[in-house]
Design a protein around this motif. Structure first.
Motif, PDB file in Angstrom:
ATOM      1  N   LYS A 122       0.821  -1.228   0.000  1.00  0.00           N
ATOM      2  CA  LYS A 122       0.000   0.000   0.000  1.00  0.00           C
ATOM      3  C   LYS A 122       0.849   1.269   0.000  1.00  0.00           C
ATOM      4  CE  LYS A 122      -4.293  -1.963   1.553  1.00  0.00           C
ATOM      5  NZ  LYS A 122      -5.532  -1.889   2.287  1.00  0.00           N
ATOM      6  N   LYS A 164      -3.158   1.741   7.831  1.00  0.00           N
ATOM      7  CA  LYS A 164      -3.342   0.537   6.999  1.00  0.00           C
ATOM      8  C   LYS A 164      -2.046  -0.236   6.898  1.00  0.00           C
ATOM      9  CE  LYS A 164      -6.752   2.773   4.121  1.00  0.00           C
ATOM     10  NZ  LYS A 164      -7.237   3.035   2.783  1.00  0.00           N
ATOM     11  N   GLY A 172     -10.762  -5.326   4.792  1.00  0.00           N
ATOM     12  CA  GLY A 172     -10.780  -4.502   6.002  1.00  0.00           C
ATOM     13  C   GLY A 172      -9.874  -5.005   7.111  1.00  0.00           C
ATOM     14  N   GLU A 195      -3.161   7.727   6.817  1.00  0.00           N
ATOM     15  CA  GLU A 195      -3.744   8.791   5.985  1.00  0.00           C
ATOM     16  C   GLU A 195      -4.909   9.441   6.723  1.00  0.00           C
ATOM     17  OE1 GLU A 195      -4.746   6.346   2.558  1.00  0.00           O
ATOM     18  OE2 GLU A 195      -6.778   6.054   3.314  1.00  0.00           O
ATOM     19  N   VAL A 198     -11.273  10.192   5.796  1.00  0.00           N
ATOM     20  CA  VAL A 198     -12.051  10.913   4.783  1.00  0.00           C
ATOM     21  C   VAL A 198     -13.518  10.938   5.213  1.00  0.00           C
ATOM     22  CG1 VAL A 198     -12.796  10.833   2.360  1.00  0.00           C
ATOM     23  CG2 VAL A 198     -10.443  10.217   2.954  1.00  0.00           C
ATOM     24  N   GLU A 203     -18.767   5.158  -1.364  1.00  0.00           N
ATOM     25  CA  GLU A 203     -17.597   4.440  -1.857  1.00  0.00           C
ATOM     26  C   GLU A 203     -17.971   3.856  -3.214  1.00  0.00           C
ATOM     27  OE1 GLU A 203     -15.099   2.320   0.816  1.00  0.00           O
ATOM     28  OE2 GLU A 203     -16.170   3.084   2.569  1.00  0.00           O
TER      29      GLU A 203
HETATM   30  P1  ADP Z   1      -8.881  -3.353   2.230  1.00  0.00           P
HETATM   31  O1  ADP Z   1      -7.701  -3.421   1.326  1.00  0.00           O
HETATM   32  O2  ADP Z   1      -8.765  -4.275   3.394  1.00  0.00           O
HETATM   33  O3  ADP Z   1     -10.182  -3.480   1.491  1.00  0.00           O
HETATM   34  P2  ADP Z   1      -9.286  -0.467   2.374  1.00  0.00           P
HETATM   35  O4  ADP Z   1      -8.121   0.405   2.245  1.00  0.00           O
HETATM   36  O5  ADP Z   1     -10.163  -0.563   1.151  1.00  0.00           O
HETATM   37  O6  ADP Z   1      -8.817  -1.911   2.875  1.00  0.00           O
HETATM   38  O7  ADP Z   1     -10.155  -0.008   3.593  1.00  0.00           O
HETATM   39  C1  ADP Z   1     -11.322  -0.711   3.991  1.00  0.00           C
HETATM   40  C2  ADP Z   1     -12.437   0.280   4.309  1.00  0.00           C
HETATM   41  O8  ADP Z   1     -12.035   1.126   5.413  1.00  0.00           O
HETATM   42  C3  ADP Z   1     -12.755   1.239   3.186  1.00  0.00           C
HETATM   43  O9  ADP Z   1     -13.583   0.678   2.208  1.00  0.00           O
HETATM   44  C4  ADP Z   1     -13.430   2.375   3.985  1.00  0.00           C
HETATM   45  O10 ADP Z   1     -14.749   2.039   4.334  1.00  0.00           O
HETATM   46  C5  ADP Z   1     -12.577   2.437   5.236  1.00  0.00           C
HETATM   47  N1  ADP Z   1     -11.477   3.405   5.000  1.00  0.00           N
HETATM   48  C6  ADP Z   1     -10.271   3.131   4.464  1.00  0.00           C
HETATM   49  N2  ADP Z   1      -9.515   4.244   4.347  1.00  0.00           N
HETATM   50  C7  ADP Z   1     -10.263   5.258   4.818  1.00  0.00           C
HETATM   51  C8  ADP Z   1     -10.050   6.657   4.957  1.00  0.00           C
HETATM   52  N3  ADP Z   1      -8.896   7.248   4.630  1.00  0.00           N
HETATM   53  N4  ADP Z   1     -11.059   7.397   5.473  1.00  0.00           N
HETATM   54  C9  ADP Z   1     -12.236   6.812   5.833  1.00  0.00           C
HETATM   55  N5  ADP Z   1     -12.491   5.504   5.742  1.00  0.00           N
HETATM   56  C10 ADP Z   1     -11.530   4.720   5.241  1.00  0.00           C
END
Ligand code: ADP
Length: 399
Positions: A122, A164, A172, A195, A198, A203
């Motif tokens: 990532k 992350k 998740g 990060e 947001v 989404e």
């Molecule tokens: P994975 O690779 O496990 O799917 P993601 O990076 O897509 O992980 O994150 C999973 C979920 O966490 C996202 O779909 C969102 O709902 C929440 N999320 C991730 N990053 C953010 C962020 N910067 N702000 C708000 N919610 C987030």
């Protein structure tokens, strides 16, 4: 700054084509994405080999030959790659060094090891997006949990933020949302990116495909609805309920993204649409994706067929949808573990326009993806109403 050095791209020629009786498609990973990819390959009678650790995996039940091994182990991946004519993946967390060696030895691999190396980390992925002026939020890299805590203590990092894991995150797992001091117990002690949190309105996801002839297609923009407690996709609605200008913009960004990676195959580009109307790429996945399962039923070409077309340099299929659709993930019920039982299917089948997919996993547990249901209808409202009934009727328990 993270740097990674690659050998120049090698020109690879295909000795046999997909329709030759001995042509073999190799897939790293034996999960449900691999299973559905093989079921599509079966339409063209393509021989399929799968590498994964466990012969009870979903794809093992439908492939031509299953090889027990670890897709993270150099030797296992290298030896497997030597047996196939075209190598692809259904999971990005695979041994890249073996793929680079196979590529040098003229094995055809899509998506390219170079793009996989960037996407599976990532940190590298974010850096790539920013370097290529693709819209994504700013980020910082941390090696340990203690480094994050001291950044907070010194005022360099402020709440709320999202941590992350750089490697091996999925569904998740490997994501921690930290809003205040009391959330510190959720911090992950691993190489990670951090990060800003947001303010999400929706989404979105766009699945694009690119073949070696540089033909590119995009599926409709879909809307992912998450389970807040698990950061896990609950349902996907397509087309997304968004303004046509936003739909146009996210499709353009997704096409730009796959062009920048210069990769072949599918790329799922996940977006955040913020409450202020901004668009950010959340992350990308170089393979069939949960947000594209509805294309199996509501589209001229399914994402799985498109992936096969793209990696074997065939003309890409039309991506128009016949009608709106909702895909519901069938997740293992909380409180049940063991041999799965799909309760309520009979009742659900009374509803028009539904297709049920059971992945054939030998055991269920809370929130495990055990299958999905595609629901088609005349309008977005129609599929939403039907999806409520389906959600209440089908439960994955154990008996
Ligand atoms: P994975 O690779 O496990 O799917 P993601 O990076 O897509 O992980 O994150 C999973 C979920 O966490 C996202 O779909 C969102 O709902 C929440 N999320 C991730 N990053 C953010 C962020 N910067 N702000 C708000 N919610 C987030």
């Amino acid at each position: 700054m993270i740097t990674i050095i690659f050998e120049p791209e090698l020109a690879i020629t295909m000795e046999k084509n997909l329709f030759h009786k001995d042509f073999t498609l190799g897939i790293l990973g034996g999960g449900q994405l691999g299973k559905m990819l093989i079921q599509e390959a079966n339409h063209w009678n393509i021989k399929t080999f799968v590498l994964d650790k466990d012969k009870t995996m979903p794809a093992a039940q439908v492939c031509t030959q299953f090889f027990e091994g670890d897709f993270n182990n150099f030797d296992d991946v290298y030896n497997f790659g030597k047996k196939v004519d075209l190598l692809t993946i259904e999971i990005e967390h695979v041994n890249i060094e073996a793929l680079l060696k196979l590529e040098k030895e003229q094995v055809m691999i899509h998506p390219s090891p170079k793009s996989l190396a960037i996407i599976k980390d990532k940190g590298l992925q974010k850096e790539f997006l920013l370097k290529n002026n693709l819209p994504t939020s700013s980020f910082n890299i941390f090696d340990t949990k203690e480094e994050i805590i001291s950044a907070i203590d010194s005022g360099k990092l402020t709440y709320p933020f999202v941590q992350k894991a750089r490697l091996s995150g999925y569904d998740g797992n490997g994501v921690a949302i930290i809003r205040n001091y009391f959330d510190h117990k959720k911090l992950l002690n691993t190489l990670s990116i951090v990060e800003p949190l947001v303010d999400i309105e929706k989404e979105l996801s766009v699945i694009v495909a690119r073949n070696p002839n540089e033909q590119i297609t995009a599926f409709s923009v879909s809307e992912m609805v998450f389970r807040p407690e698990k950061n896990l996709v609950d349902m996907v609605l397509s087309p997304a309920r968004i303004d046509s200008e936003i739909a146009k913009k996210v499709k353009e960004i997704a096409i730009e993204t796959i062009s920048k990676f210069e990769m072949c195959g599918l790329l799922a580009v996940e977006f955040f649409l913020t409450k202020r109307g901004e668009i950010f790429i959340n992350e990308v996945a170089p393979r069939p994706h949960n947000s594209g399962h509805h294309t199996m039923d509501n589209c001229y070409t399914s994402q799985f067929e498109q992936h096969i077309r793209a990696i074997s340099n065939l003309p890409l299929g039309k991506t128009t949808e016949f009608c709106p659709a909702i895909m519901i993930n069938l997740l293992g019920e909380v409180g049940y573990k063991g041999i799965p039982y799909y309760e309520g299917v009979e009742m659900a089948l009374k509803i028009d326009g539904i297709s049920i997919y059971c992945y054939g996993k030998t055991s269920t547990r809370a929130y495990r993806k055990m299958g999905h249901v595609n629901i088609l209808g005349d309008s977005v409202n129609d599929v939403i109403v039907k999806s409520r009934i389906i959600k209440d009727s089908i439960k994955i328990i154990s008996k």
